[in-house]
Design an enzyme around this catalytic site. Structure first.
Site, PDB file in Angstrom:
ATOM      1  CB  CYS A 132      -0.879  -0.042   1.253  1.00 13.32           C
ATOM      2  SG  CYS A 132      -1.686  -1.331   1.529  1.00 13.32           S
ATOM      3  CG  HIS A 282      -3.451   3.013   1.643  1.00 12.53           C
ATOM      4  ND1 HIS A 282      -3.587   2.592   0.352  1.00 12.53           N
ATOM      5  CD2 HIS A 282      -3.556   2.108   2.569  1.00 12.53           C
ATOM      6  CE1 HIS A 282      -4.145   1.478   0.612  1.00 12.53           C
ATOM      7  NE2 HIS A 282      -3.862   0.835   1.667  1.00 12.53           N
ATOM      8  CG  ASN A 312      -6.778  -1.355   0.356  1.00  7.03           C
ATOM      9  OD1 ASN A 312      -6.063  -0.731  -0.512  1.00  7.03           O
ATOM     10  ND2 ASN A 312      -6.321  -1.772   1.470  1.00  7.03           N
TER      11      ASN A 312
END
Ligand code: ACO
Length: 355
Positions: A132, A282, A312
Site C-alpha cells: 500500500c 492511503h 482499497n
C-alpha cells in the site's frame, strides 16, 4: 570528464551532485474498471452484509475487472490519461516506475508490459513492490533520479487487479470485502525551484519499513520459502495463494505510523498541520483514516477519501485520490498536500507537495 553508465536510453552520471532540480507533477490520470460490485452483490456469494462492511470500513462498492483484463491493462489506461493531461506522448518519458502487488505474472515485472503497451522500448521500467506504500516509494525513487539530473520526465503508476486473487467464499470474507481494482498515474517533470514556498514541486518523501510484521499482512504463496515447488496442491488446499491479514495489528500500527510520517514531513519542511490544505491518505479503511485525521488534528473537510466508491486499491489509492480530488475541485494549484500510506511489510511513508 564525467563517467557515465548507460541503462537503456537513460544516462546516469556517476557522482552527479544533488542539484536544485525538483520534481513537479505535470500530468495526472486514473482508470477504474467499469464493473461495479456492491456490498449487496458480495452478500449474494458469501456470508456478509452491507451493514457489517459499511460499519467496519466505510466501503459501499468497489470496481472489479472482467475477463482477461490485467494489472498492466489498467496501468496503461491511467498512464495514457496522465500523459494526455501533461500534453506529452510516451516517447517524452525517460523512465517508468510501476508500483503493484498484483503483477500480471511472477516475472518479469509488470512495468515491462506497461512499457510495451505504451509502445515504448529502451527506457528503464522498474517495478516497486511496497504494497500500500508502493506509490510513495515509487514517487520517492523517481524524485531521486530527477534531483540528480539523471532523468527529466518520469511516469509513476500505481495499479492493482486484486479481484482475481481473493477468496470469494465466506472463508475469505474478512479480506475480500476490502479490496478493489484500479490504477492511477502521475507524470513528474524536473524543474528548478526558485521559490520553495510557492513553486509547485515535491518537497520531500519519508520512507519506512519494519519487516518483523511481514506475516501480519501477506500472501504466502507462490513461494520459494517452502520445500520444493513454488506452488503445489498442499499450498492451494491451505489457501496460501490468498491474502492473510492480522486486522488488529494492521489497525494499531496504521493509526500510529501514518500520523508520525506526516508529522516528520511537516517538521522537515518547517510547516505546521494547519498549513496543509489537503490530506490524501492511503485508502485501507475509512475508520483508520478517521483515526489518523483525529490524531493529527486534521479537520474532516481537509481529508479526501475515495474508499466508499473504490475500496482499497493498494498502490493505486493515492494517485486515484489525487485525480479524483482535482476533478472534484478539492485540489487546486498552490495548495500544500500531504500524502501518507501504510501497508504490508509493514511499510509506511509520507510525501509533501506544493501542488
Ligand atoms: N462480513 C461479516 N462478518 C465478517 C466479515 C464480513 N466481511 N469479516 C469478518 N467477519 C466476522 C468474523 O468472522 C468475526 O466473527 P466471529 O466473532 O463470529 O468470529 C467478526 O466478524 C469479527 O471479526 P474481526 O476480524 O474481529 O472484525 P473486526 O471488527 O476487527 O473488523 C476489520 C475487521 C475491519 C478488517 C478490522 O480488523 C480492521 O479495521 N482492521 C484494519 C485493517 C484493514 O482495514 N486492512 C485493510 C487492508 S490492509 C491495508 O491496506 C494496510
Amino acid at each position: 570528464m564525467v563517467a557515465c553508465v548507460t541503462i537503456g536510453q537513460l544516462v546516469l552520471k556517476e557522482g552527479a551532485p544533488v542539484t536544485s532540480l525538483r520534481s513537479r507533477v505535470i500530468g495526472l490520470g486514473s482508470f477504474l474498471p467499469p464493473r461495479v460490485v456492491t456490498n449487496d452483490d458480495l452478500a449474494q456469494i458469501m456470508d456478509t452484509s452491507d451493514e457489517w462492511i459499511v460499519q467496519r470500513t466505510g466501503i459501499k462498492e468497489r470496481r472489479w475487472v472482467e475477463g482477461v483484463t490485467s494489472t498492466s491493462d489498467l496501468a496503461v489506461e491511467a498512464s495514457r490519461r496522465a500523459l494526455d493531461s501533461a500534453g506529452l506522448t510516451p516517447e517524452d518519458l525517460d523512465m517508468i516506475f510501476l508500483a503493484t502487488i498484483s503483477p500480471d505474472h511472477f516475472f518479469p515485472g509488470s512495468g515491462v508490459f506497461l512499457q510495451t503497451k505504451l509502445g515504448l522500448a529502451g527506457i528503464p521500467a522498474i517495478d516497486v513492490r511496497q504494497q500500500c506504500t508502493g506509490f510513495i516509494y515509487a514517487l520517492s525513487m523517481a524524485d531521486q533520479y530527477i534531483r540528480t539530473g539523471s532523468a527529466r520526465k518520469i511516469l509513476v503508476v500505481g495499479a492493482e487487479v486484486h479481484s482475481k486473487g481473493l477468496d470469494k467464499s465466506t472463508n475469505g470474507r474478512d479480506i475480500t470485502v476490502l479490496f478493489g481494482d484500479g490504477a492511477g498515474a502521475v507524470v513528474l517533470e524536473a524543474m528548478e525551484v526558485n521559490n520553495p514556498q510557492l513553486d509547485s514541486h515535491l518537497l520531500s518523501t519519508h520512507l519506512y519499513t519494519d519487516g518483523a510484521h511481514a506475516e501480519d499482512l501477506w500472501v504466502p504463496a507462490v513461494s520459494t520459502a517452502y520445500d520444493e515447488q513454488i506452488v503445489d496442491q498442499r499450498m492451494l488446499d491451505r489457501g496460501d495463494q490468498y491474502p492473510k491479514m492480522n486486522g488488529r495489528q494492521v489497525f494499531v500500527h496504521a493509526v500510529k505510523r501514518m500520523p508520525e510520517a506526516v508529522e516528520i514531513a511537516l517538521e522537515h519542511n518547517g510547516y505546521q498541520i494547519d498549513d496543509v490544505d489537503l490530506f490524501v491518505f492511503h485508502q485501507a479503511n475509512l475508520r483508520i483514516n478517521e483515526a489518523v485525521a483525529h490524531r493529527l488534528g486534521a479537520p474532516e473537510e481537509k481529508v479526501f477519501n475515495t474508499i466508499e466508491k473504490y475500496a482499497n486499491t493498494t498502490a493505486a489509492t493515492i494517485p486515484i485520490g489525487l485525480d479524483e480530488a482535482v476533478k472534484a475541485g478539492r485540489l487546486q494549484p498552490g495548495m500544500l498536500v500531504a500524502l501518507a500510506a501504510f501497508g504490508g511489510g509493514f511499510t509506511w511513508g509520507s510525501a509533501l507537495l506544493r501542488w
